[in-house]
Design a protein around this motif. Sequence first.
Motif, PDB file in Angstrom:
ATOM      1  N   LEU A   1       9.409  -1.236   1.985  1.00 12.86           N
ATOM      2  CA  LEU A   1       7.852  -1.680   2.982  1.00 12.86           C
ATOM      3  C   LEU A   1       7.199  -0.944   2.396  1.00 12.86           C
ATOM      4  CD1 LEU A   1       6.534  -1.603   5.698  1.00 12.86           C
ATOM      5  CD2 LEU A   1       7.846  -0.070   6.995  1.00 12.86           C
ATOM      6  N   ASN A   2       6.161  -1.585   1.955  1.00 11.27           N
ATOM      7  CA  ASN A   2       4.866  -0.668   1.665  1.00 11.27           C
ATOM      8  C   ASN A   2       4.173   0.277   3.257  1.00 11.27           C
ATOM      9  OD1 ASN A   2       2.140  -0.078   1.617  1.00 11.27           O
ATOM     10  ND2 ASN A   2       2.056  -1.015   0.195  1.00 11.27           N
ATOM     11  N   ILE A   3       4.554   1.122   3.354  1.00 16.04           N
ATOM     12  CA  ILE A   3       4.236   1.895   4.661  1.00 16.04           C
ATOM     13  C   ILE A   3       2.379   2.269   4.925  1.00 16.04           C
ATOM     14  CG2 ILE A   3       4.591   3.984   4.210  1.00 16.04           C
ATOM     15  CD1 ILE A   3       5.335   2.556   7.540  1.00 16.04           C
ATOM     16  N   ARG A   4       2.195   2.138   4.204  1.00 16.17           N
ATOM     17  CA  ARG A   4       0.818   2.088   3.863  1.00 16.17           C
ATOM     18  C   ARG A   4      -0.115   3.595   4.412  1.00 16.17           C
ATOM     19  NH1 ARG A   4      -3.830  -1.461   5.847  1.00 16.17           N
ATOM     20  NH2 ARG A   4      -6.042  -1.347   4.325  1.00 16.17           N
ATOM     21  N   GLY A   5       1.131   4.764   4.387  1.00 14.84           N
ATOM     22  CA  GLY A   5       0.881   5.548   5.047  1.00 14.84           C
ATOM     23  C   GLY A   5       1.616   6.205   6.499  1.00 14.84           C
ATOM     24  N   PHE A   6       2.543   7.491   6.180  1.00 19.16           N
ATOM     25  CA  PHE A   6       3.029   7.708   7.194  1.00 19.16           C
ATOM     26  C   PHE A   6       2.033   8.381   8.339  1.00 19.16           C
ATOM     27  CE2 PHE A   6       7.148   6.642   4.903  1.00 19.16           C
ATOM     28  CZ  PHE A   6       7.545   6.051   5.685  1.00 19.16           C
ATOM     29  N   ALA A   7       1.205   8.505   7.858  1.00 19.46           N
ATOM     30  CA  ALA A   7       0.118   9.825   8.391  1.00 19.46           C
ATOM     31  C   ALA A   7       0.008   9.243   9.868  1.00 19.46           C
ATOM     32  CB  ALA A   7      -0.792  10.537   7.654  1.00 19.46           C
TER      33      ALA A   7
ATOM     34  N   GLN B   1      20.174   0.249   7.837  1.00 15.84           N
ATOM     35  CA  GLN B   1      20.601  -0.499   6.302  1.00 15.84           C
ATOM     36  C   GLN B   1      21.087   0.782   5.898  1.00 15.84           C
ATOM     37  OE1 GLN B   1      17.425   0.017   7.931  1.00 15.84           O
ATOM     38  NE2 GLN B   1      17.750   2.413   7.226  1.00 15.84           N
ATOM     39  N   SER B   2      22.155   0.833   4.204  1.00 15.65           N
ATOM     40  CA  SER B   2      22.196   1.816   3.593  1.00 15.65           C
ATOM     41  C   SER B   2      21.275   2.405   2.732  1.00 15.65           C
ATOM     42  CB  SER B   2      23.739   0.748   3.065  1.00 15.65           C
ATOM     43  OG  SER B   2      23.032   0.201   2.031  1.00 15.65           O
ATOM     44  N   ILE B   3      20.096   1.706   2.454  1.00 10.18           N
ATOM     45  CA  ILE B   3      19.389   2.400   1.711  1.00 10.18           C
ATOM     46  C   ILE B   3      17.697   1.120   2.306  1.00 10.18           C
ATOM     47  CG2 ILE B   3      18.367   2.538  -0.561  1.00 10.18           C
ATOM     48  CD1 ILE B   3      21.182   2.150  -1.786  1.00 10.18           C
ATOM     49  N   ALA B   4      17.464   2.517   2.305  1.00 12.20           N
ATOM     50  CA  ALA B   4      15.922   2.170   2.496  1.00 12.20           C
ATOM     51  C   ALA B   4      14.679   3.033   1.068  1.00 12.20           C
ATOM     52  CB  ALA B   4      15.237   2.643   3.429  1.00 12.20           C
ATOM     53  N   VAL B   5      13.659   2.355   1.403  1.00  6.43           N
ATOM     54  CA  VAL B   5      13.338   1.945  -0.063  1.00  6.43           C
ATOM     55  C   VAL B   5      10.769   2.016   0.815  1.00  6.43           C
ATOM     56  CG1 VAL B   5      14.217   1.838  -1.853  1.00  6.43           C
ATOM     57  CG2 VAL B   5      12.526  -0.224  -1.318  1.00  6.43           C
ATOM     58  N   PHE B   6      10.194   3.371   0.043  1.00  3.22           N
ATOM     59  CA  PHE B   6       8.925   2.831   1.071  1.00  3.22           C
ATOM     60  C   PHE B   6       8.148   2.836  -0.321  1.00  3.22           C
ATOM     61  CE2 PHE B   6      11.918   4.727   4.253  1.00  3.22           C
ATOM     62  CZ  PHE B   6      11.701   3.773   4.880  1.00  3.22           C
ATOM     63  N   GLN B   7       7.066   2.412  -0.540  1.00  3.50           N
ATOM     64  CA  GLN B   7       5.696   2.779  -0.788  1.00  3.50           C
ATOM     65  C   GLN B   7       4.429   2.643  -0.320  1.00  3.50           C
ATOM     66  OE1 GLN B   7       6.727  -1.046  -0.556  1.00  3.50           O
ATOM     67  NE2 GLN B   7       9.154  -0.759  -1.379  1.00  3.50           N
ATOM     68  N   GLU B   8       3.815   3.380  -0.832  1.00  2.00           N
ATOM     69  CA  GLU B   8       1.926   4.150  -0.428  1.00  2.00           C
ATOM     70  C   GLU B   8       2.980   4.756   0.865  1.00  2.00           C
ATOM     71  OE1 GLU B   8      -1.957   2.233   0.244  1.00  2.00           O
ATOM     72  OE2 GLU B   8      -0.184   0.748  -0.315  1.00  2.00           O
ATOM     73  N   THR B   9       3.407   5.920   0.546  1.00  2.00           N
ATOM     74  CA  THR B   9       3.427   6.829   2.284  1.00  2.00           C
ATOM     75  C   THR B   9       2.204   7.637   1.691  1.00  2.00           C
ATOM     76  OG1 THR B   9       4.768   8.661   0.420  1.00  2.00           O
ATOM     77  CG2 THR B   9       5.668   6.470   1.259  1.00  2.00           C
ATOM     78  N   ARG B  10       1.459   7.395   0.882  1.00  3.27           N
ATOM     79  CA  ARG B  10       0.627   8.922   0.735  1.00  3.27           C
ATOM     80  C   ARG B  10       0.519  10.479   2.111  1.00  3.27           C
ATOM     81  NH1 ARG B  10      -4.104   4.508   4.220  1.00  3.27           N
ATOM     82  NH2 ARG B  10      -3.313   2.591   1.901  1.00  3.27           N
TER      83      ARG B  10
ATOM     84  N   VAL C   1      -1.093  10.735  -5.510  1.00  5.99           N
ATOM     85  CA  VAL C   1      -1.872  11.088  -6.230  1.00  5.99           C
ATOM     86  C   VAL C   1      -3.369  11.359  -5.576  1.00  5.99           C
ATOM     87  CG1 VAL C   1      -3.111  10.741  -8.287  1.00  5.99           C
ATOM     88  CG2 VAL C   1      -1.136  10.354  -8.340  1.00  5.99           C
ATOM     89  N   GLY C   2      -3.398  12.657  -4.691  1.00  4.15           N
ATOM     90  CA  GLY C   2      -4.639  12.611  -3.856  1.00  4.15           C
ATOM     91  C   GLY C   2      -3.573  11.582  -2.945  1.00  4.15           C
ATOM     92  N   LYS C   3      -4.052  10.748  -2.004  1.00 10.17           N
ATOM     93  CA  LYS C   3      -4.355  10.141  -1.041  1.00 10.17           C
ATOM     94  C   LYS C   3      -3.825   8.798  -1.371  1.00 10.17           C
ATOM     95  CE  LYS C   3      -6.622  12.977   2.166  1.00 10.17           C
ATOM     96  NZ  LYS C   3      -8.227  12.199   3.451  1.00 10.17           N
ATOM     97  N   LEU C   4      -3.360   8.360  -2.205  1.00  3.31           N
ATOM     98  CA  LEU C   4      -2.989   6.982  -3.072  1.00  3.31           C
ATOM     99  C   LEU C   4      -1.875   7.156  -3.169  1.00  3.31           C
ATOM    100  CD1 LEU C   4      -6.127   5.851  -5.002  1.00  3.31           C
ATOM    101  CD2 LEU C   4      -5.439   5.657  -2.874  1.00  3.31           C
ATOM    102  N   GLY C   5      -0.960   6.178  -3.290  1.00  6.84           N
ATOM    103  CA  GLY C   5       0.332   5.703  -3.828  1.00  6.84           C
ATOM    104  C   GLY C   5       1.921   6.951  -3.321  1.00  6.84           C
ATOM    105  N   GLY C   6       2.130   7.055  -3.818  1.00 11.54           N
ATOM    106  CA  GLY C   6       3.322   7.897  -3.130  1.00 11.54           C
ATOM    107  C   GLY C   6       4.790   6.784  -2.319  1.00 11.54           C
TER     108      GLY C   6
ATOM    109  N   PRO D   1       0.350  -1.656  -9.916  1.00  9.68           N
ATOM    110  CA  PRO D   1      -0.349  -1.022  -9.622  1.00  9.68           C
ATOM    111  C   PRO D   1      -1.762  -2.513  -9.378  1.00  9.68           C
ATOM    112  CG  PRO D   1      -0.348  -1.166 -11.690  1.00  9.68           C
ATOM    113  CD  PRO D   1       0.772  -1.000 -10.829  1.00  9.68           C
ATOM    114  N   HIS D   2      -3.034  -2.352  -9.164  1.00 12.39           N
ATOM    115  CA  HIS D   2      -4.499  -2.843  -9.161  1.00 12.39           C
ATOM    116  C   HIS D   2      -4.745  -3.378 -10.601  1.00 12.39           C
ATOM    117  CE1 HIS D   2      -3.716  -2.987  -4.910  1.00 12.39           C
ATOM    118  NE2 HIS D   2      -3.895  -2.188  -4.476  1.00 12.39           N
ATOM    119  N   ASN D   3      -4.709  -2.493 -11.558  1.00 12.01           N
ATOM    120  CA  ASN D   3      -5.802  -2.584 -12.543  1.00 12.01           C
ATOM    121  C   ASN D   3      -5.302  -3.705 -12.781  1.00 12.01           C
ATOM    122  OD1 ASN D   3      -6.115  -1.308 -15.210  1.00 12.01           O
ATOM    123  ND2 ASN D   3      -8.100  -1.302 -14.823  1.00 12.01           N
TER     124      ASN D   3
END
Length: 549
Positions: A61-67, A84-93, A119-124, A167-169
């Motif tokens: 799941l790309n969570i787009r920030g847990f906050a 599930q036995s494993i969970a992977v998250f993107q863009e935790t911020r 990195v700052g408020k991006l990625g994670g 990445p987007h670039n």
Amino acid sequence: MRFKNRFRCATNYGKGNSFNCKTCGRRGNRKGKKSKEGKTPAMRSEDLKSRSINSEAILSLNIRGFAVKGKFGWVRSICLKERQSIAVFQETRSKSVTDSWVQALWGDPNFGFLQKDAVGKLGGLLVIWDKSIFEVESYTCCEFFLAFRGKWKNNGEKSTIVNVYGPHNDRCKKRMWELLDKLIRSIDTKWLLCGDFNEVRSCSDRFNSQFHQNRADRFNDFISRNSLIEVPISGRKFTRISDDGVKFSKLDRFLVSDGFMSLWANLSVIALDRNLSDHCPLILRDRVLDYGLTPFKVFDEWFNCEEVDIIIKEAWGQEVRGTRKDCAFRDKMKNVKMALKKWSLSRFCSLDNEINELKKKVREWEIKADDNTLSDSERTLWLDCRRRWMEKERVKSNMLRQKAKIKWTLEGDENSKFFHATLRRKYNKCNFQGLLVDGIWHEDPVVVKNFIFSHFQKLFACNSYYRPRILGGFSSGSNLNFASVGPVVPFQRWCGPVGPVGQTPPIGSVQFTEGSGSVCLRISEEEASALEVFFFGGGNIGSNKGMCE
């Protein structure tokens, strides 16, 4: 790039009685005091009792920030439901998470986790796994992905899972493909790549958004170079929707190697409701759903065996229980199917062992020929073993080719690894896992069959009394598998002997056909009359009720 020999692992619980989560700002304690939001992220006893791990399921799941308010509870509910036995998250911020926060999110105290800070408020990136199912041995991390290697405790097989956030670039995308290529070539293992790749494979993966063919080509080349297989997604066509609801894209996916697909033979990906994120949660599962009888298949090689004609005719002549002629016809077809199935298992199940034995004997004769000159009788035995070996290899290759439904580029090419991979891809593509009805995903075979039956019943509904009907819904007793039956000619009166194999079937007969071989079986005048009356008279074909018993 090499795997590190250490990994960060969570403890059973945070030290001290209180904690202050740096990610979501909640405050709580082990005694269960509530935070300002009225909830504590600590584990509840009922969750501990109800949670049982599904050892063959992975959440991405790309969570787009847990906050963001509400996302923690939403993800927690998914983890508790899907188990599930494993969970992977993107863009935790987030830059750091505590052990107690991860435990509350995961829903079980026996866990481990790895994190790549934002990195700052991006990625994670964040990875959580159940220690009783998967044991992490090493990991590596870069700006685009977090890869961890370990073994499954139920079978001891090792595999590497890569959590990707693309990445987007365009220049960074090229760098990511290079790093992943280098990583995959560095170690021979079973690979699973999952996450948000921020790239599509074809123009059909985008709607109302810009498509770049050269970027898609690089993505497809990466998949092809590393012999990866994309697991089809059920439930949704697109995995990401923009906030304004205009742009649709398929950015999230699961890519597996042939080795991983052999480890989990019945892979499927289900897209859940998007809810609070712009990406859909994806669940990779290895689950076998029983949707009843499978179509009966006939192989060309069967008709090269003389005993096939005898087996079919003996099975067709067996006495059946049905009193109605249409039911008797159905039962005869079942008898033929079961007889061929039993014969095929006894005839071809030991084919690999026979090939290995013949290869061993051929090698022994060749070694003996190197030292001494073979006599005429010995040379005859040697050549006979080799001939039988080649014949059985031909039979095996033809059956594999027919299963894969593809043609070889070169005659006699025997790349068994390629064909087994093709068979797994074909099976995985055709594997039916469920049905999406009115936005709700259904997996229960009975419910799915009823939906399909109702759909086609409405399409073919007619007020005419003379339209034939099939009673019993999808009950196993009323399934007529005609996959191996050739065309049934119009029901007309005919009497006479059965024609030779390979000739045009006479009127009133059924033809078993596959490839170049066929076997004709006669339907008597009485049976043809009964089938004609029941079919064209608007009767019920093959019902298990009433006179059929």
